[in-house]
Design an enzyme around this catalytic site. Structure first.
Site, PDB file in Angstrom:
ATOM      1  N   ARG A 130      50.253  39.331  57.521  1.00  4.10           N
ATOM      2  CA  ARG A 130      49.214  40.280  57.088  1.00  4.10           C
ATOM      3  C   ARG A 130      49.842  41.411  56.286  1.00  4.10           C
ATOM      4  NH1 ARG A 130      47.715  44.609  59.915  1.00  4.10           N
ATOM      5  NH2 ARG A 130      48.194  43.667  61.928  1.00  4.10           N
ATOM      6  N   TYR A 160      29.978  43.714  36.269  1.00  3.50           N
ATOM      7  CA  TYR A 160      29.706  42.500  37.030  1.00  3.50           C
ATOM      8  C   TYR A 160      28.736  42.840  38.164  1.00  3.50           C
ATOM      9  CZ  TYR A 160      30.531  38.988  40.643  1.00  3.50           C
ATOM     10  OH  TYR A 160      30.365  38.044  41.624  1.00  3.50           O
ATOM     11  N   ASP A 206      38.788  47.324  35.028  1.00  4.89           N
ATOM     12  CA  ASP A 206      38.702  45.910  35.376  1.00  4.89           C
ATOM     13  C   ASP A 206      39.083  45.112  34.126  1.00  4.89           C
ATOM     14  OD1 ASP A 206      37.821  43.243  35.788  1.00  4.89           O
ATOM     15  OD2 ASP A 206      36.381  43.915  37.296  1.00  4.89           O
ATOM     16  N   LYS A 227      39.681  34.071  38.154  1.00  4.63           N
ATOM     17  CA  LYS A 227      39.288  33.728  36.795  1.00  4.63           C
ATOM     18  C   LYS A 227      40.497  33.292  35.958  1.00  4.63           C
ATOM     19  CE  LYS A 227      35.176  35.138  38.168  1.00  4.63           C
ATOM     20  NZ  LYS A 227      35.363  35.871  39.414  1.00  4.63           N
TER      21      LYS A 227
END
Length: 386
Positions: A51, A103, A177, A202
């Site tokens: 983690r 988005y 972004d 993406k």
């Protein structure tokens, strides 16, 4: 040895202290382990618990940081996990100036989670604002400016360096972004941004087979806060998904070039079609952001938005495409066509969609690396009247 961007997609600069160098493995290994044995009390291999960090994720993070020119990158379980973690930098009462065309998932997070946590948002088309206009939105509570460039899906282009100058003047963070351009075409940190966000699902991963998200920064104070947050909230990317993304990045340069080449051909063809009323692509000289895009990026990308004559026509195209697939997401090797009003932006209020120009006749293409003539032929048959 200083590496080019293309080579950085394949090779991290290695140190002679890299340990066993993974037995000479060309493909970086998947360290599929949750925890690590300690050599002795007070000693560590450098890894304690996955983690916190994992060797495969660390390799990926170093690669993305190198591509973006940051001092650190954090790999998370999705692009939305990255944005959600980023919002933990802010406190109740803070204000963020956010681009109005984002988005839909980002808007949903801001409206339903961040607002609930006491963060307020001021939304404007930042690409259309001059210094006076943007500065007039800043209040004592404002802590950051958040943009996509180009935006999703209307392809608005914002001058990153100009907005960075305004942000620094007022002591604000600039968050960009960079998903649509990828670090291959655009590097916001070098233009003055403080934080870069990616949906690694993406273009970075590039094969529509895994989810990933990234936060990249070049500021040590932000790095320290983000490292504490990812350790605390536990949304780090898994070893296998880290490896898939590493594998995808190896072909980032060739994929981005081929997809952009295809996009340019498709854009030219779409512009000549009578049932297409508008084509939005930052590589068109008539695009209002064309000059800015040329100045701040090394390319125009492979995302294309276009309008057709009616809602019925849009739905007909979606039903008739064969090689091109009607699906959400973008940035993979396959060409995808998306209907924003029912997919990526379905949760955005209708009045905001319409203000941004997203209508029932708007379609978005993520152009892949197939043969461009085959893609054009598929669009031709889909647009035909029968």
């Amino acid at each position: 040895m200083s590496l080019s961007l293309e080579s950085k997609c394949l090779h991290l600069e290695r140190s002679s202290t890299d340990g066993c160098s993974h037995y000479g493995a060309i493909s970086f290994p998947i360290y599929q382990t949750a925890t690590y044995a300690h050599p002795a009390v007070g000693q560590s291999t450098g890894f304690d618990y996955s983690r916190l960090q994992n060797p495969t994720r660390e390799q990926l993070e170093k690669t993305v940081a190198a591509l973006e020119g940051g001092i650190d990158a954090l790999a998370l379980s999705s692009g939305m996990a990255a944005i959600a973690l980023l919002m933990e930098l802010f406190s109740p009462g803070d204000n963020i100036i956010a681009d109005s065309d984002l988005y839909g998932g980002s808007i949903r997070l801001f409206d339903n989670v961040s607002r609930k946590n006491g963060i307020t948002f001021t939304r404007e088309n930042i690409s259309a604002l001059d210094e006076t206009g943007l500065s007039s939105l800043i209040t004592p509570a404002t802590k950051a400016i958040y943009i996509e460039t180009p935006t999703n899906p209307m392809m608005n282009v914002t001058d990153i360096a100009a907005v960075a100058g305004i942000a620094k003047k007022h002591g604000l963070l600039l968050i960009v972004d960079n998903t649509f351009m990828s670090p291959y075409f655009q590097n916001p940190l070098s233009l003055g941004a403080d934080i870069v966000i990616h949906s690694g699902t993406k273009f970075l991963a590039g094969h529509n087979d895994t989810l990933a998200g990234f936060i990249v920064t070049n500021r040590a104070d932000i790095q320290e806060k983000l490292r504490f947050l990812i350790k605390t909230t536990g949304a780090g990317l898994s070893p296998f998904d880290s490896w898939l993304t590493l594998r995808g990045i190896k072909t980032l340069a060739v994929r981005m070039e081929k997809a952009q080449e295809n996009a340019a051909k498709i854009v030219g063809w779409l512009k000549a079609q009578p049932s297409v009323t508008k084509v939005i692509y930052p590589g068109l000289p008539e695009h209002p952001g064309f000059a800015v895009q040329k100045k701040q990026a090394r390319g125009f990308g492979s995302m294309v938005t276009f309008n057709v004559t009616s809602e019925e026509k849009a739905k007909s195209i979606l039903n008739k495409v064969r090689l091109i697939q009607f699906a959400e997401s973008l940035g993979g090797v396959e060409t995808l066509i998306t209907y924003p009003v029912t997919q990526t932006h379905a949760d955005v209020p209708e009045d905001i969609r319409e203000k941004n120009g997203i209508t029932t006749s708007t379609l978005r293409l993520s152009v892949g690396i197939e043969d461009a003539d085959d893609l054009v032929e598929d669009l031709r048959q889909a647009l035909e009247e029968k």
